[in-house]
Design a protein around this motif. Structure first.
Motif, mmCIF file in Angstrom:
data_model
loop_
_atom_site.group_PDB
_atom_site.id
_atom_site.type_symbol
_atom_site.label_atom_id
_atom_site.label_comp_id
_atom_site.label_asym_id
_atom_site.label_seq_id
_atom_site.Cartn_x
_atom_site.Cartn_y
_atom_site.Cartn_z
ATOM 1 N N PHE A 249 0.843 -1.198 0.000
ATOM 2 C CA PHE A 249 0.000 0.000 0.000
ATOM 3 C C PHE A 249 0.874 1.241 0.000
ATOM 4 O O PHE A 249 2.050 1.204 0.380
ATOM 5 N N ASN A 250 0.294 2.348 -0.450
ATOM 6 C CA ASN A 250 1.008 3.625 -0.409
ATOM 7 C C ASN A 250 1.025 4.172 1.012
ATOM 8 O O ASN A 250 0.075 3.999 1.767
ATOM 9 N N ASN A 251 2.103 4.823 1.351
ATOM 10 C CA ASN A 251 2.278 5.400 2.684
ATOM 11 C C ASN A 251 1.142 6.387 2.980
ATOM 12 O O ASN A 251 0.976 7.382 2.278
ATOM 13 N N PRO A 252 0.334 6.126 4.042
ATOM 14 C CA PRO A 252 -0.761 7.033 4.372
ATOM 15 C C PRO A 252 -0.389 8.105 5.393
ATOM 16 O O PRO A 252 -1.248 8.857 5.840
ATOM 17 N N GLY A 253 0.877 8.177 5.779
ATOM 18 C CA GLY A 253 1.294 9.062 6.870
ATOM 19 C C GLY A 253 1.091 10.530 6.566
ATOM 20 O O GLY A 253 1.068 10.973 5.411
ATOM 21 N N GLY A 254 0.966 11.311 7.616
ATOM 22 C CA GLY A 254 0.718 12.735 7.471
ATOM 23 C C GLY A 254 1.833 13.497 6.795
ATOM 24 O O GLY A 254 1.603 14.544 6.182
ATOM 25 N N SER A 255 3.068 12.991 6.866
ATOM 26 C CA SER A 255 4.209 13.721 6.309
ATOM 27 C C SER A 255 4.260 13.683 4.785
ATOM 28 O O SER A 255 5.049 14.412 4.180
ATOM 29 N N VAL A 256 3.443 12.838 4.135
ATOM 30 C CA VAL A 256 3.489 12.718 2.674
ATOM 31 C C VAL A 256 2.203 13.201 2.012
ATOM 32 O O VAL A 256 1.952 12.919 0.845
ATOM 33 N N GLN A 257 1.376 13.939 2.742
ATOM 34 C CA GLN A 257 0.081 14.349 2.202
ATOM 35 C C GLN A 257 0.200 15.309 1.026
ATOM 36 O O GLN A 257 -0.733 15.452 0.234
ATOM 37 N N ASP A 258 1.349 15.984 0.876
ATOM 38 C CA ASP A 258 1.518 16.898 -0.250
ATOM 39 C C ASP A 258 2.047 16.181 -1.494
ATOM 40 O O ASP A 258 2.281 16.813 -2.519
ATOM 41 N N ILE A 259 2.237 14.852 -1.412
ATOM 42 C CA ILE A 259 2.692 14.047 -2.557
ATOM 43 C C ILE A 259 1.482 13.319 -3.128
ATOM 44 O O ILE A 259 0.642 12.806 -2.392
ATOM 45 N N PRO B 131 5.715 6.724 -1.274
ATOM 46 C CA PRO B 131 6.448 5.480 -1.014
ATOM 47 C C PRO B 131 5.488 4.340 -0.690
ATOM 48 O O PRO B 131 4.372 4.574 -0.209
ATOM 49 N N VAL B 132 5.925 3.120 -0.968
ATOM 50 C CA VAL B 132 5.079 1.959 -0.684
ATOM 51 C C VAL B 132 5.599 1.229 0.550
ATOM 52 O O VAL B 132 6.801 1.166 0.795
ATOM 53 N N PHE B 133 4.678 0.706 1.341
ATOM 54 C CA PHE B 133 4.978 -0.115 2.507
ATOM 55 C C PHE B 133 4.333 -1.477 2.305
ATOM 56 O O PHE B 133 3.398 -1.632 1.509
ATOM 57 N N ILE B 134 4.828 -2.448 3.038
ATOM 58 C CA ILE B 134 4.237 -3.781 3.006
ATOM 59 C C ILE B 134 4.141 -4.290 4.437
ATOM 60 O O ILE B 134 5.123 -4.271 5.186
ATOM 61 N N SER B 135 2.939 -4.672 4.844
ATOM 62 C CA SER B 135 2.694 -5.136 6.209
ATOM 63 C C SER B 135 1.551 -6.138 6.199
ATOM 64 O O SER B 135 0.874 -6.313 5.183
ATOM 65 N N ARG B 136 1.331 -6.768 7.342
ATOM 66 C CA ARG B 136 0.248 -7.738 7.461
ATOM 67 C C ARG B 136 -0.995 -7.062 8.036
ATOM 68 O O ARG B 136 -0.917 -6.334 9.024
ATOM 69 N N CYS B 137 -2.145 -7.306 7.416
ATOM 70 C CA CYS B 137 -3.398 -6.746 7.904
ATOM 71 C C CYS B 137 -3.881 -7.581 9.087
ATOM 72 O O CYS B 137 -4.138 -8.778 8.954
ATOM 73 N N VAL B 138 -4.023 -6.946 10.244
ATOM 74 C CA VAL B 138 -4.518 -7.646 11.436
ATOM 75 C C VAL B 138 -5.864 -7.100 11.893
ATOM 76 O O VAL B 138 -6.456 -7.625 12.843
ATOM 77 N N GLY B 139 -6.329 -6.048 11.225
ATOM 78 C CA GLY B 139 -7.633 -5.484 11.573
ATOM 79 C C GLY B 139 -8.306 -4.925 10.334
ATOM 80 O O GLY B 139 -7.764 -4.022 9.690
ATOM 81 N N HIS C 227 7.430 -0.034 11.241
ATOM 82 C CA HIS C 227 6.903 0.253 9.915
ATOM 83 C C HIS C 227 5.494 -0.330 9.776
ATOM 84 O O HIS C 227 5.245 -1.229 8.963
ATOM 85 N N ASP C 228 4.580 0.164 10.593
ATOM 86 C CA ASP C 228 3.202 -0.319 10.550
ATOM 87 C C ASP C 228 2.284 0.770 11.071
ATOM 88 O O ASP C 228 2.673 1.939 11.154
ATOM 89 N N SER C 229 1.048 0.419 11.421
ATOM 90 C CA SER C 229 0.056 1.433 11.795
ATOM 91 C C SER C 229 0.412 2.193 13.056
ATOM 92 O O SER C 229 -0.158 3.262 13.310
ATOM 93 N N ARG C 230 1.340 1.683 13.865
ATOM 94 C CA ARG C 230 1.792 2.462 15.014
ATOM 95 C C ARG C 230 2.533 3.719 14.561
ATOM 96 O O ARG C 230 2.567 4.717 15.274
ATOM 97 N N LEU C 231 3.123 3.667 13.360
ATOM 98 C CA LEU C 231 3.880 4.796 12.815
ATOM 99 C C LEU C 231 3.005 5.689 11.951
ATOM 100 O O LEU C 231 2.970 6.908 12.134
ATOM 101 N N PRO D 35 -6.326 3.758 4.579
ATOM 102 C CA PRO D 35 -7.625 3.802 3.904
ATOM 103 C C PRO D 35 -7.646 2.917 2.663
ATOM 104 O O PRO D 35 -6.605 2.595 2.090
ATOM 105 N N GLU D 36 -8.850 2.546 2.238
ATOM 106 C CA GLU D 36 -9.016 1.611 1.129
ATOM 107 C C GLU D 36 -8.374 2.102 -0.160
ATOM 108 O O GLU D 36 -7.871 1.295 -0.961
ATOM 109 N N ASP D 37 -8.366 3.413 -0.397
ATOM 110 C CA ASP D 37 -7.824 3.911 -1.654
ATOM 111 C C ASP D 37 -6.298 3.838 -1.714
ATOM 112 O O ASP D 37 -5.713 4.039 -2.785
ATOM 113 N N HIS D 38 -5.647 3.539 -0.589
ATOM 114 C CA HIS D 38 -4.181 3.399 -0.577
ATOM 115 C C HIS D 38 -3.725 1.975 -0.889
ATOM 116 O O HIS D 38 -2.533 1.732 -1.079
ATOM 117 N N LEU D 39 -4.648 1.023 -0.917
ATOM 118 C CA LEU D 39 -4.274 -0.379 -1.138
ATOM 119 C C LEU D 39 -3.863 -0.603 -2.591
ATOM 120 O O LEU D 39 -4.552 -0.174 -3.514
#
Length: 302
Positions: free
Chosen positions: A82-92, A98-106, A268-272, A277-281
């Motif tokens: 998924f694409n990085n959903p973090g607040g620091s990249v909202q202007d990109i 950037p893309v991240f890869i993690s396991r969906c647990v929720g 490198h997960d939702s704690r960070l 959101p669905e549109d980032h997948l």
């Protein structure tokens, strides 16, 4: 000679177009940038990503709007790109982040129990490679080192110390099984989560379903509303303000997901970066196409 050159030029152009279409519409690729998904995926491995696993996200969503062909739900336990959903990249632009890869647990609508470090507890994503924190008496360190060497656990440094001086390391469930079998009761391992029962329920937002605001989720909900719902939100103490009005609950317009790395030490997960959101997948990790480790080439990602 000219005919031969024209033939090769057509072949090169045709091949490039075919590869481009396949990468855009069918299968993507990424190189694992960090060690947080070990032992499911190792840093530096190349992974093919099935772009149709959750429905194809049409290209350039920041220009044409978010659209997905034949959408399908994410399942708990999936390893997701998924694409990085973090607040620091909202202007990109979304597709350029950037893309991240993690396991969906929720998945959307789930209720997770999060500890003080915002890590889900009591969650089983269905992989023996998911890690947890374990503590043991410091006086047994030499024995633990010997046991790790015996079962082939390498590059596993100490994580931290408990307030009473116990050592802390992270092990996968399988690694923990091997160690306890070899230790035969000689090491007093105990899961650290059992020592920190202070957890809070957190509802993963689902489209159209109201989520109640509490002091422990107000900051995360506020950030999600600002960055992904496109509305003005702020906090006044523990009170959430949306468009200047205090709210006790909020009805989200998208489905969201909680992503977790295998290793609780790796952030490198939702704690960070918060909720995804669905549109980032982008898609589900499918097979390993590059690896330096024996027996893993083209292995299915689980």
């Amino acid at each position: 000679m000219k005919l031969r050159r024209a033939h090769w030029l057509k072949l090169i152009v045709g091949t490039s177009l075919t590869v481009g279409l396949v990468r855009t519409l069918l299968v993507g690729s990424c190189i694992i940038p960090f060690s947080g998904m070990e032992n499911s995926l190792y840093k530096g491995e190349g992974v093919l990503v099935d772009k149709w696993s959750y429905g194809l996200r049409l290209p350039f969503p920041s220009w044409t709007g978010y659209h997905r062909i034949a959408p399908r739900p994410v399942r708990k336990g999936d390893i997701v790109l998924f694409n990085n959903p973090g607040g620091s990249v909202q202007d990109i632009r979304l597709e350029n982040r950037p893309v991240f890869i993690s396991r969906c647990v929720g998945v959307a609508g789930d209720t997770l129990l999060l500890n003080r470090d915002w890590r889900p507890v009591g969650t089983s994503p269905g992989s023996p490679d998911s890690k947890a924190l374990y503590a043991y008496p410091s006086g047994q360190e030499d024995l633990v080192q010997a046991l790790m060497e015996t079962v082939g656990i390498t590059d596993n440094p100490l994580v931290d110390y408990t307030s009473d001086g116990h050592y802390i390391r992270s092990f996968s469930r399988y690694e923990y099984y091997l160690l306890t079998q070899k230790a035969e009761g000689r090491v007093g391992f105990f899961p650290l989560d059992q020592q920190h029962p202070d957890t809070r329920p957190f509802v993963v937002p689902r489209r159209g379903v109201p989520v109640k605001v509490y002091p422990w989720n107000a900051i995360l909900l506020c950030n999600t509303i600002v960055h992904h719902e496109g509305r003005a939100a702020s906090l006044k103490g523990d009170t959430l303000l949306v468009d200047g009005k205090a709210v006790s609950e909020y009805r989200f317009g998208k489905d969201y997901y909680w992503m977790s790395s295998n290793d609780p030490v790796n952030l490198h997960d939702s704690r960070l970066f918060g909720l995804v959101p669905e549109d980032h997948l982008i898609g589900k990790a499918w097979r390993i196409w590059w690896t330096s480790r024996k027996g893993r080439f083209f292995q299915r990602v689980e």
